[in-house]
Every structure is written in C-alpha cells, then in structure tokens.
Design a protein around this motif. Sequence first.
Motif, mmCIF file in Angstrom:
data_model
loop_
_atom_site.group_PDB
_atom_site.id
_atom_site.type_symbol
_atom_site.label_atom_id
_atom_site.label_comp_id
_atom_site.label_asym_id
_atom_site.label_seq_id
_atom_site.Cartn_x
_atom_site.Cartn_y
_atom_site.Cartn_z
ATOM 1 N N ARG A 10 0.851 -1.034 0.026
ATOM 2 C CA ARG A 10 0.065 -0.116 0.028
ATOM 3 C C ARG A 10 1.064 1.131 0.066
ATOM 4 N NH1 ARG A 10 -5.298 -1.527 0.789
ATOM 5 N NH2 ARG A 10 -5.599 -3.335 2.243
ATOM 6 N N GLU B 136 -3.468 -6.084 -12.378
ATOM 7 C CA GLU B 136 -4.542 -5.118 -12.203
ATOM 8 C C GLU B 136 -5.446 -5.017 -10.964
ATOM 9 O OE1 GLU B 136 -6.791 -5.100 -16.117
ATOM 10 O OE2 GLU B 136 -4.770 -4.389 -17.249
ATOM 11 N N LEU B 137 -5.986 -6.334 -11.092
ATOM 12 C CA LEU B 137 -6.872 -6.674 -9.809
ATOM 13 C C LEU B 137 -6.205 -6.431 -8.485
ATOM 14 C CD1 LEU B 137 -8.669 -10.094 -10.955
ATOM 15 C CD2 LEU B 137 -9.811 -7.849 -10.360
ATOM 16 N N GLN C 259 -3.683 -4.352 -7.800
ATOM 17 C CA GLN C 259 -3.947 -2.900 -7.635
ATOM 18 C C GLN C 259 -4.803 -2.057 -7.349
ATOM 19 O OE1 GLN C 259 -1.348 -2.301 -11.351
ATOM 20 N NE2 GLN C 259 0.380 -2.138 -10.192
ATOM 21 N N LYS C 260 -5.939 -2.667 -7.756
ATOM 22 C CA LYS C 260 -7.198 -2.079 -7.535
ATOM 23 C C LYS C 260 -7.578 -2.345 -6.150
ATOM 24 C CE LYS C 260 -12.086 -2.442 -9.326
ATOM 25 N NZ LYS C 260 -12.735 -3.721 -9.004
ATOM 26 N N LYS C 261 -7.292 -3.550 -5.700
ATOM 27 C CA LYS C 261 -7.786 -4.013 -4.457
ATOM 28 C C LYS C 261 -6.782 -3.176 -3.328
ATOM 29 C CE LYS C 261 -8.499 -8.538 -1.641
ATOM 30 N NZ LYS C 261 -9.698 -8.331 -1.372
ATOM 31 N N SER D 147 -5.588 -0.257 -3.988
ATOM 32 C CA SER D 147 -6.034 1.172 -3.673
ATOM 33 C C SER D 147 -7.393 1.425 -2.971
ATOM 34 C CB SER D 147 -6.371 1.798 -5.142
ATOM 35 O OG SER D 147 -7.353 1.031 -5.588
ATOM 36 N N GLU D 148 -8.179 0.219 -2.567
ATOM 37 C CA GLU D 148 -9.231 0.368 -1.637
ATOM 38 C C GLU D 148 -8.818 0.584 -0.576
ATOM 39 O OE1 GLU D 148 -11.215 -3.423 -2.623
ATOM 40 O OE2 GLU D 148 -11.676 -3.091 -4.835
#
Length: 480
Positions: free
Chosen positions: A441, A469-470, A472-474, A476-477
């Motif tokens: 993070r 991608e998944l 990185q998305k996770k 950023s949550e």
Amino acid sequence: METKIGLEIHCQLTGVKSKLFCSCSCDYRGKGANANVCPTCAGLPGTLPLLNRKAVECAGMISLALGCKIPDEIAFYRKNYFYPDLPKNFQLTQYNAYGITSIGVEGKLEYGDGGSKSTRIRRVQLEEDPGRLVYEGGSMETSIYTLIDYNRAGVPLVEIVTEPDFSDPKDVRLFLDKVTSIIEHLEVCDTKLEGSVRCDANVSVGGGGNRVEIKNVSSFADVEKALRYEITRQRTMASRDIEVKAETRHWDDARKVTKESRTKEEEQDYRYFPEPDIPAVVLGSEFSSSVMQLMPELPDARKDRFVLDYDLSAHVAQVLINNKELADFFESALKTYHSPKEIANWIVTDLMGFMNEKEERLFEGLKIGPEHVAELAKLVDQNVINRATAKQILGQIVKTGEMPSSVAKKTRASMIDDAGALAQAIDSVFQSEKAAVQDARRNPNAANFLLGKVMQLTRGRADPKAALELIQKKLSEPSS
Ligand SMILES: [Zn+2]
C-alpha cells in the motif's frame, strides 16, 4: 622432458577493404576464381606496389594491443620462393635480421585467469597473403591437378610471432582465445570467416630436440589437439632414442594426426632482400598515439567495466568477453531490459548450454537474439513465470525464435480467465500475506511480490496482467 612451444598466428585484415599493395577487393569468399585480380597482385612485370595506409593502421592497433613497441620506421622485404601460389615468386613481408623493420616488436600479452600467465611477443609483421591452391576433389594426395585462385593474393595479413614461452597446449588455447577476442574487439579481423585466422606452431621436446613446425591448422580449436599429438609423438621417439627431425608437418584434421610434409626450409633459402619498389615508411613518433586514439575498448578494459558498472562477478565477465559476439549480445539485451546480473546469468548458465561447441560459431543454428533473453529475464523478474518455466521456454525458443511472452501465453492455455476464480486466489493471498499487503500500500513496487504469490497459488495459470490489475485495484481500496 621440457616442452617448448612457439606460435605464428596469421590473421587476415578483413576490416581493411582492399589488398595490401593494390586497390583490388579483399572480399574473395564466394567470388568466382580470379575475379579480384589486377596486374599488381597478379605479379605482372612493370607493376608497382602502393602500400595500403589502413592496413598499416590496423597492424599498428594489433601491435599496441599486444604490448609491442612500434618503430619510427618500417620497411618491406622480399621473401623469395618459387611456388605457384605466389605469382611474383616472392612474398612481400617484413624482416628483422638487419635491423627492426616490422611494425611491432618486443610485446607481451597476459592471459588466463586474471592475467595469471603471460607470453612474450617477438614481433608483429605485415605481409601479403598468397593465392589459394585448389585441389581437384579436395585432397592434395589424390588430386591429379591443381587450380590456382589469385583472389587471395595480396590480401593484407598480420603475422604475430611469439617467443617459445608455452609448454602446455592448454595455455596455447587460452592465449589464442585472448588474441581472438582482441582482434575481434579491434574489428580488424572477422575470425568467423573461413581461413581468416591460421596458426602454425613450433614444438620441441627435451633440451636438444629439433624444432618441428606444425602447419595447416585451420582452426584455433584444433591447435591444442595438434600440439598434444605432436608432443606425444616426439616424447615417444625420444624415449626410444630416435632422433626427431627438424621438419614441417601438416595437421590431418580427418585422422587427427600430424604427418610429414617436407624438410623445413632454412632461413637463407628465402634469400631475403629489401623491396626496392617500396621506400622505408616513416611512421614518426606520433603514429602510436594517433593509432591509440583509433582503438576501441579492448577485452581487459571491457571486463573491468562489466564488473564495475554491471556488478558481475569476474568469472561471468570473463566468460562474456572471451567472445566479442557474446559480450555484444549481453550489452544489446541490456538496451531492451536493464537487469545485468539476471541477463548475464541467463546467457552464461543457460543459453550457452544450447550453443555450438565451436567457439567461433556460437550462435549458429540458434534462432534467438538479445531481445528474447531480455524478455525472458523480465518475465522472471516480474514473477510472470517462474525460473523452471523460463528454462523450458528457453529450450523451445532457441529452436523456434518465438518471443518468450507468446510461448508463456500459449503454454498457459488452461489459464484462469474466470474473473471470479482469480479474485478468489487474490483474496486468499491478501489474507495470508498481510504484512506484504501493508507494504504494498505504501510502496507500489511491492505489488510484484503479491503477484508472485498469486502465480504460485494458481501454479502459473493466472493471467499476470489481469491479476496485477486486480491486485492494484484491491490495494487502492481502503483497507478493511
Ligand atoms: Zn590487385
């Protein structure tokens, strides 16, 4: 019994485009017989030689690279002998019996591990190559006539003569490897061309033994074999009290033996005298420094740079620079993807296993280039594939030339493309690698570690791009 070995190495200056004393092309390979011939190199009466400046510069570079001194003035001599490969009945060469006339003298070359061994260089001389004799059917013994091709007559040749400082054929091999790497780096001689480098060796065993000259060794790799054979032959004779004759022997590549060819000429047989048509060439004191400026990076300096700039071990750097093609391949791969240690490793430990044993033809039959190895290293670095898969891929692409990424995609035909299954695997990694998740993070680069774990968990069946991608998305949550 003491063994003494000295070498005479001939290398054609293929980097010089025209012949040594006329403007005919040097590029005779694959040309029709006697296509590159003019009245001068055909030895017709009334012609005058004109010395090629570029050839003198290249010979100067070789001399300096071998630690030789270059005299202020050089000259040419006629070496007389009647033989069909010499249309003039003499060869223009250099001769030091009446004062130094050759371009280089008194050199020394260090070689072997970290330069642990050294051999003195007696002289470096510039001379013309004779024509080529072509035996009908390919064999001197069975042919009923001989054809002569003068395309090679007059091609500039540098002869490197060492002192008889070798005693072990293995050292000779190491020395020749170093010389090869030097002339390749100087770009004066393409050693991969057939017949561009030749080596004669003088061998004597025991203090009073006569000198035997081994000729006709067409590859540096065979010099070691020829010397081993000859040393055993001479030792066996000495142990039976048979005198070893001073003679010239030829290396028979098919039968792997040396055989008698003729009684060796004595130096006085050649009736050397100064070439009256070429005045002494005054090089002057600035010649050395101006040639020095033309010189590219030499193998020793390149090795040091590889160690210093790329953090390679001395051993790996040495393996790479032993062959200029390999070192160039390495640096070219770095331009695509800069990961020196990884790429050097792939080349030295894996790729070389697929290479041709004949060192002068390393890449023969291999369909891959620097970009393939660069991509392979990148895929491993990014955890897209693991090392074992990468090795398998390498084994395939050396034969097919396909890019590693495309093979990786195909071999993962059963790849997880179901977004649900992929998300589940990622969830599970996020659960088990909490510390790494925290780290990622703050530091986006650490996401690669998580990707690696996902690839591990899915046994390489996940699509790395989609997974990353998944992830990185996770990341950023907001963390739950
Ligand atoms: Zn010519």
